[in-house]
Design a protein around this motif. Structure first.
Motif, PDB file in Angstrom:
ATOM      1  N   VAL A 135       0.857  -1.180   0.000  1.00 50.06           N
ATOM      2  CA  VAL A 135       0.000   0.000   0.000  1.00 50.06           C
ATOM      3  C   VAL A 135       0.900   1.238   0.000  1.00 50.06           C
ATOM      4  CG1 VAL A 135      -1.858  -1.245   1.165  1.00 50.06           C
ATOM      5  CG2 VAL A 135      -0.219   0.065   2.531  1.00 50.06           C
ATOM      6  N   HIS A 136       0.301   2.434   0.086  1.00 48.22           N
ATOM      7  CA  HIS A 136       1.055   3.675  -0.073  1.00 48.22           C
ATOM      8  C   HIS A 136       0.914   4.531   1.185  1.00 48.22           C
ATOM      9  CE1 HIS A 136       1.411   2.722  -4.375  1.00 48.22           C
ATOM     10  NE2 HIS A 136       0.156   2.316  -4.269  1.00 48.22           N
ATOM     11  N   HIS A 137       1.948   4.499   2.020  1.00 51.66           N
ATOM     12  CA  HIS A 137       1.917   5.250   3.264  1.00 51.66           C
ATOM     13  C   HIS A 137       3.346   5.628   3.612  1.00 51.66           C
ATOM     14  CE1 HIS A 137      -0.021   6.743   6.814  1.00 51.66           C
ATOM     15  NE2 HIS A 137       0.650   5.962   7.635  1.00 51.66           N
ATOM     16  N   ASP A 138       3.517   6.602   4.502  1.00 50.90           N
ATOM     17  CA  ASP A 138       4.867   7.071   4.814  1.00 50.90           C
ATOM     18  C   ASP A 138       5.520   6.191   5.870  1.00 50.90           C
ATOM     19  OD1 ASP A 138       3.142   7.931   6.771  1.00 50.90           O
ATOM     20  OD2 ASP A 138       4.016   9.938   6.970  1.00 50.90           O
ATOM     21  N   ALA A 139       5.662   4.932   5.517  1.00 47.91           N
ATOM     22  CA  ALA A 139       6.400   3.953   6.308  1.00 47.91           C
ATOM     23  C   ALA A 139       7.376   3.265   5.354  1.00 47.91           C
ATOM     24  CB  ALA A 139       5.443   2.949   6.948  1.00 47.91           C
ATOM     25  N   ARG A 140       8.239   2.391   5.880  1.00 48.46           N
ATOM     26  CA  ARG A 140       9.268   1.789   5.029  1.00 48.46           C
ATOM     27  C   ARG A 140       8.653   0.871   3.960  1.00 48.46           C
ATOM     28  NH1 ARG A 140      14.416   2.622   7.132  1.00 48.46           N
ATOM     29  NH2 ARG A 140      14.442   3.330   9.298  1.00 48.46           N
ATOM     30  N   ARG A 141       7.751  -0.024   4.354  1.00 53.10           N
ATOM     31  CA  ARG A 141       7.023  -0.853   3.389  1.00 53.10           C
ATOM     32  C   ARG A 141       5.706  -1.302   4.020  1.00 53.10           C
ATOM     33  NH1 ARG A 141       7.952  -6.564   1.945  1.00 53.10           N
ATOM     34  NH2 ARG A 141       6.384  -7.029   0.392  1.00 53.10           N
ATOM     35  N   PRO A 142       4.701  -0.437   3.986  1.00 53.35           N
ATOM     36  CA  PRO A 142       3.405  -0.767   4.580  1.00 53.35           C
ATOM     37  C   PRO A 142       2.656  -1.796   3.743  1.00 53.35           C
ATOM     38  CG  PRO A 142       3.283   1.318   3.427  1.00 53.35           C
ATOM     39  CD  PRO A 142       4.727   0.900   3.383  1.00 53.35           C
ATOM     40  N   LEU A 143       1.800  -2.554   4.416  1.00 55.39           N
ATOM     41  CA  LEU A 143       1.104  -3.663   3.766  1.00 55.39           C
ATOM     42  C   LEU A 143      -0.393  -3.629   4.036  1.00 55.39           C
ATOM     43  CD1 LEU A 143       3.471  -6.648   4.742  1.00 55.39           C
ATOM     44  CD2 LEU A 143       3.483  -5.358   2.585  1.00 55.39           C
ATOM     45  N   GLY A 144      -1.144  -4.200   3.120  1.00 53.69           N
ATOM     46  CA  GLY A 144      -2.518  -4.622   3.363  1.00 53.69           C
ATOM     47  C   GLY A 144      -2.548  -6.130   3.348  1.00 53.69           C
ATOM     48  N   TYR A 145      -3.673  -6.719   3.733  1.00 52.35           N
ATOM     49  CA  TYR A 145      -3.768  -8.176   3.816  1.00 52.35           C
ATOM     50  C   TYR A 145      -5.082  -8.682   3.231  1.00 52.35           C
ATOM     51  CZ  TYR A 145       0.236  -8.023   6.980  1.00 52.35           C
ATOM     52  OH  TYR A 145       1.483  -7.822   7.505  1.00 52.35           O
ATOM     53  N   VAL A 146      -5.014  -9.884   2.666  1.00 50.49           N
ATOM     54  CA  VAL A 146      -6.203 -10.615   2.244  1.00 50.49           C
ATOM     55  C   VAL A 146      -6.208 -11.939   2.991  1.00 50.49           C
ATOM     56  CG1 VAL A 146      -7.396 -11.736   0.333  1.00 50.49           C
ATOM     57  CG2 VAL A 146      -6.273  -9.530  -0.033  1.00 50.49           C
ATOM     58  N   VAL A 147      -7.271 -12.187   3.730  1.00 52.01           N
ATOM     59  CA  VAL A 147      -7.376 -13.385   4.569  1.00 52.01           C
ATOM     60  C   VAL A 147      -8.484 -14.277   4.017  1.00 52.01           C
ATOM     61  CG1 VAL A 147      -7.774 -14.254   6.900  1.00 52.01           C
ATOM     62  CG2 VAL A 147      -6.647 -12.035   6.575  1.00 52.01           C
ATOM     63  N   ARG A 148      -8.192 -15.560   3.835  1.00 56.11           N
ATOM     64  CA  ARG A 148      -9.182 -16.513   3.332  1.00 56.11           C
ATOM     65  C   ARG A 148      -9.270 -17.713   4.261  1.00 56.11           C
ATOM     66  NH1 ARG A 148      -6.738 -14.925  -1.611  1.00 56.11           N
ATOM     67  NH2 ARG A 148      -8.245 -13.893  -2.992  1.00 56.11           N
ATOM     68  N   ASP A 149     -10.474 -18.289   4.339  1.00 53.83           N
ATOM     69  CA  ASP A 149     -10.608 -19.554   5.051  1.00 53.83           C
ATOM     70  C   ASP A 149     -10.586 -20.691   4.039  1.00 53.83           C
ATOM     71  OD1 ASP A 149     -13.144 -19.808   3.907  1.00 53.83           O
ATOM     72  OD2 ASP A 149     -14.224 -19.393   5.759  1.00 53.83           O
ATOM     73  N   LYS A 150     -10.710 -21.925   4.512  1.00 55.14           N
ATOM     74  CA  LYS A 150     -10.573 -23.082   3.635  1.00 55.14           C
ATOM     75  C   LYS A 150     -11.711 -23.203   2.641  1.00 55.14           C
ATOM     76  CE  LYS A 150     -12.650 -26.029   7.200  1.00 55.14           C
ATOM     77  NZ  LYS A 150     -12.400 -27.181   8.113  1.00 55.14           N
ATOM     78  N   ASN A 151     -12.805 -22.474   2.884  1.00 52.19           N
ATOM     79  CA  ASN A 151     -13.942 -22.491   1.960  1.00 52.19           C
ATOM     80  C   ASN A 151     -13.895 -21.330   0.973  1.00 52.19           C
ATOM     81  OD1 ASN A 151     -15.212 -24.790   3.205  1.00 52.19           O
ATOM     82  ND2 ASN A 151     -15.842 -23.423   4.878  1.00 52.19           N
ATOM     83  N   GLY A 152     -12.857 -20.510   1.047  1.00 42.33           N
ATOM     84  CA  GLY A 152     -12.699 -19.412   0.111  1.00 42.33           C
ATOM     85  C   GLY A 152     -13.322 -18.108   0.538  1.00 42.33           C
ATOM     86  N   PHE A 153     -13.930 -18.060   1.732  1.00 37.65           N
ATOM     87  CA  PHE A 153     -14.481 -16.804   2.246  1.00 37.65           C
ATOM     88  C   PHE A 153     -13.317 -15.834   2.464  1.00 37.65           C
ATOM     89  CE2 PHE A 153     -16.192 -13.831   5.306  1.00 37.65           C
ATOM     90  CZ  PHE A 153     -17.521 -13.697   4.914  1.00 37.65           C
ATOM     91  N   THR A 154     -13.457 -14.617   1.968  1.00 41.52           N
ATOM     92  CA  THR A 154     -12.318 -13.702   1.854  1.00 41.52           C
ATOM     93  C   THR A 154     -12.582 -12.362   2.519  1.00 41.52           C
ATOM     94  OG1 THR A 154     -11.744 -14.740  -0.263  1.00 41.52           O
ATOM     95  CG2 THR A 154     -10.740 -12.597   0.217  1.00 41.52           C
ATOM     96  N   ILE A 155     -11.588 -11.885   3.264  1.00 47.08           N
ATOM     97  CA  ILE A 155     -11.613 -10.563   3.887  1.00 47.08           C
ATOM     98  C   ILE A 155     -10.404  -9.778   3.394  1.00 47.08           C
ATOM     99  CG2 ILE A 155     -11.541  -9.270   6.053  1.00 47.08           C
ATOM    100  CD1 ILE A 155     -12.682 -11.686   7.463  1.00 47.08           C
ATOM    101  N   SER A 156     -10.638  -8.566   2.901  1.00 56.12           N
ATOM    102  CA  SER A 156      -9.546  -7.670   2.525  1.00 56.12           C
ATOM    103  C   SER A 156      -9.424  -6.565   3.560  1.00 56.12           C
ATOM    104  CB  SER A 156      -9.803  -7.057   1.144  1.00 56.12           C
ATOM    105  OG  SER A 156      -9.641  -8.020   0.128  1.00 56.12           O
ATOM    106  N   ILE A 157      -8.188  -6.301   3.984  1.00 57.08           N
ATOM    107  CA  ILE A 157      -7.917  -5.262   4.974  1.00 57.08           C
ATOM    108  C   ILE A 157      -6.961  -4.253   4.370  1.00 57.08           C
ATOM    109  CG2 ILE A 157      -7.012  -4.744   7.268  1.00 57.08           C
ATOM    110  CD1 ILE A 157      -7.811  -8.304   6.653  1.00 57.08           C
ATOM    111  N   CYS A 158      -7.426  -3.011   4.245  1.00 56.38           N
ATOM    112  CA  CYS A 158      -6.615  -1.935   3.683  1.00 56.38           C
ATOM    113  C   CYS A 158      -6.710  -0.741   4.620  1.00 56.38           C
ATOM    114  CB  CYS A 158      -7.115  -1.578   2.281  1.00 56.38           C
ATOM    115  SG  CYS A 158      -6.187  -0.270   1.471  1.00 56.38           S
ATOM    116  N   LEU A 159      -5.686  -0.542   5.426  1.00 55.20           N
ATOM    117  CA  LEU A 159      -5.712   0.535   6.412  1.00 55.20           C
ATOM    118  C   LEU A 159      -4.962   1.746   5.865  1.00 55.20           C
ATOM    119  CD1 LEU A 159      -5.387  -1.509   9.729  1.00 55.20           C
ATOM    120  CD2 LEU A 159      -7.432  -0.857   8.439  1.00 55.20           C
ATOM    121  N   ASP A 160      -3.884   2.160   6.461  1.00 53.61           N
ATOM    122  CA  ASP A 160      -3.243   3.426   6.105  1.00 53.61           C
ATOM    123  C   ASP A 160      -2.684   3.384   4.681  1.00 53.61           C
ATOM    124  OD1 ASP A 160      -3.561   3.213   8.864  1.00 53.61           O
ATOM    125  OD2 ASP A 160      -1.916   4.599   9.268  1.00 53.61           O
TER     126      ASP A 160
END
Length: 247
Positions: A114-139
Motif C-alpha cells: 500500500v502507499h503510506h509514509d512507512a518503510r514498506r506498509p502492507l494490506g492483507y487478504v485473509v481466506r478460510d478453507k472455503n474461500g471466504f475472503t476478507i480484505s484489509i486496507c488501512l493506512d
C-alpha cells in the motif's frame, strides 16, 4: 469467519479475525492490557491467537506488541518494517518478503503493498478453507489498480475512510501535517474510499467496514453518506446489495 474490530483510529488499531476458536490479529495498536480486555469482551481467549500481522511500524499499529511476548504469538511484518519495530522476541519474528501466501492453521494470508509514509506498509487478504475472503486496507494515500485486483471479489472489506479534505484544510494542523494527510502516502479521503469501493463492490451482499476515521477531520455520517452516494451510482443500496458499518 468472525470479525471483531477492537480499536480503530489514530489512537490505535486492532482487528481480530476468528475461525473455529482460532484468531489472528491485524495490528496491535493499543496497550496490551486493553487488547486482552477487548478480546475477552468479544469471547476470544488471548492464548487462542495464532498470529499477529502488522501493516506497518507506526505506534498506533504496534503499541500492544508485548502481547506477542506474553503469549508466544508469531508476528509477521514486511522485512523493511522490522527496522522500526522493537521489543519482540527474536524467535517470534517473521519477515515478509515480496509476495507469498502464509498459512496459519485455519487461515491463508496474503499481503500486498500500500502507499503510506512507512518503510514498506502492507494490506492483507485473509481466506478460510472455503474461500471466504476478507480484505484489509488501512493506512494508504491511494488505492491503485494492483491493490484493487488483489482485493476484488472479497466477501468483507475493511478499509480506511480517514478524512474530508475540506476539514483538513480548515483544521489548525500545521501545513506540513495537512500536506502529509492528503498526499499519496498519507491517508484515504472519504471520496477516495468511496471510489475504490465502487470498483470493488459487486452488490452480492458484501460487508463493508469503514475504519481509521480521523476524530478531527471526519464525521461518521459524512463517511457513510459519501460511500452510499458513490455506490448508488451503480444502483447498489445499503442493506439490499451490501452492508455498511462505520467503526
Amino acid at each position: 469467519m468472525k470479525v471483531d474490530i477492537l480499536a480503530s483510529g489514530s489512537s490505535g488499531n486492532c482487528i481480530a479475525i476468528t475461525i473455529d476458536e482460532k484468531t489472528i490479529l491485524i495490528d496491535v495498536g493499543i496497550a496490551k492490557t486493553k487488547i486482552e480486555k477487548r478480546l475477552l469482551e468479544v469471547g476470544i481467549m488471548p492464548n487462542n491467537i495464532e498470529a499477529i500481522f502488522l501493516t506497518h511500524a507506526h505506534n498506533d499499529h504496534v503499541k500492544g506488541l508485548p502481547l506477542a511476548n506474553k503469549y508466544k504469538i508469531p508476528v509477521y511484518a514486511a522485512e523493511e518494517e522490522w527496522q522500526d519495530i522493537k521489543g519482540v522476541n527474536e524467535d517470534l519474528v517473521t519477515e515478509l518478503g515480496i509476495g507469498g501466501i502464509f498459512g496459519t492453521g485455519n487461515f491463508s494470508v496474503m499481503h500486498f503493498n500500500v502507499h503510506h509514509d512507512a518503510r514498506r506498509p502492507l494490506g492483507y487478504v485473509v481466506r478460510d478453507k472455503n474461500g471466504f475472503t476478507i480484505s484489509i486496507c488501512l493506512d494508504t494515500g491511494k488505492v491503485d489498480d494492483e491493490m484493487l485486483s488483489i482485493m476484488k471479489k472479497s466477501d468483507i472489506y475493511i478499509i480506511e475512510s480517514n478524512h474530508d479534505p475540506r476539514m483538513v484544510e480548515a483544521s489548525n494542523y500545521p501545513n506540513s501535517v495537512k500536506a502529509r494527510i492528503v498526499s499519496h502516502i498519507g491517508h484515504l479521503s472519504n471520496q477516495q474510499t468511496a471510489e475504490a469501493l465502487a470498483k470493488l463492490v459487486r452488490g452480492t451482499g458484501e460487508k463493508v467496514y469503514l475504519v481509521h476515521l480521523s476524530s478531527h477531520n471526519n464525521m461518521p455520517a459524512l463517511a457513510e453518506m459519501t460511500v452510499k452516494r458513490e455506490l448508488l451510482k451503480k444502483g447498489f443500496m445499503a442493506g439490499k446489495h451490501y452492508e455498511l458499518e462505520v467503526v
